[in-house]
Design a protein around this motif. Structure first.
Motif, short mmCIF file in Angstrom:
data_model
loop_
_atom_site.label_atom_id
_atom_site.label_comp_id
_atom_site.label_asym_id
_atom_site.label_seq_id
_atom_site.Cartn_x
_atom_site.Cartn_y
_atom_site.Cartn_z
N ASN A 218 0.80 -1.22 0.00
CA ASN A 218 0.00 0.00 0.00
C ASN A 218 0.84 1.28 0.00
OD1 ASN A 218 -2.81 -0.62 -0.29
ND2 ASN A 218 -2.60 -1.77 1.61
N LYS A 219 2.14 1.15 0.19
CA LYS A 219 3.05 2.30 0.07
C LYS A 219 3.43 2.54 -1.40
CE LYS A 219 5.19 1.57 4.59
NZ LYS A 219 6.43 1.14 5.27
N LEU A 220 3.14 1.56 -2.26
CA LEU A 220 3.50 1.65 -3.67
C LEU A 220 2.52 2.56 -4.42
CD1 LEU A 220 4.22 -2.15 -4.33
CD2 LEU A 220 5.91 -0.35 -3.90
N ASP A 221 2.97 3.09 -5.54
CA ASP A 221 2.17 3.96 -6.39
C ASP A 221 1.17 3.12 -7.19
OD1 ASP A 221 1.16 5.65 -8.34
OD2 ASP A 221 3.10 6.57 -8.79
N LYS A 222 -0.11 3.27 -6.89
CA LYS A 222 -1.14 2.45 -7.54
C LYS A 222 -1.31 2.78 -9.01
CE LYS A 222 -3.75 1.10 -3.54
NZ LYS A 222 -4.11 1.70 -2.32
N SER A 223 -0.76 3.89 -9.47
CA SER A 223 -0.90 4.26 -10.88
C SER A 223 0.12 3.55 -11.77
CB SER A 223 -0.77 5.78 -11.05
OG SER A 223 0.57 6.19 -10.82
#
Length: 103
Positions: free
Chosen positions: A54-59
């Motif tokens: 969830n710290k990663l860029d979802k885009s």
């Protein structure tokens, strides 16, 4: 989530500008050899795995692998539940990988 063959996966990684390679094996497995540029987040860590994901860029677009493809399929499903639209599983995992391996 979509399962990709080795060739599909390699081509997609090369042609995706924001590609992120994600290795969901244990740290011990990762140290033994990994696909170059891979980020390691161990799926066996449960909630810690979800917290890190969830710290990663979802885009961005994620290309996920493990040893054989089972854990990475599970990781892609979890990522999808967390709102990641572009997570692709490497069928056969690193066991069947015929590309470069880093150590």
């Amino acid at each position: 989530m979509k399962n990709l063959t080795q060739d599909q996966w390699k081509e997609a990684v090369e042609n995706t500008e924001d590609a992120v390679i994600l290795d969901v094996r244990t740290e011990e497995e990762f140290i033994e050899g990994y696909i170059p540029e891979a980020k390691n987040i161990d799926i066996y860590k449960g909630q810690e795995f979800l917290d890190e994901v969830n710290k990663l860029d979802k885009s961005k677009t994620y290309y996920v692998y493990c040893r054989s493809g089972a854990r990475s399929a599970q990781a892609c499903a979890l990522m999808h539940q967390e709102g990641f639209e572009n997570a692709y599983n490497l069928m056969g995992g690193i066991t069947e990988w015929d590309g470069d391996i880093a150590k």
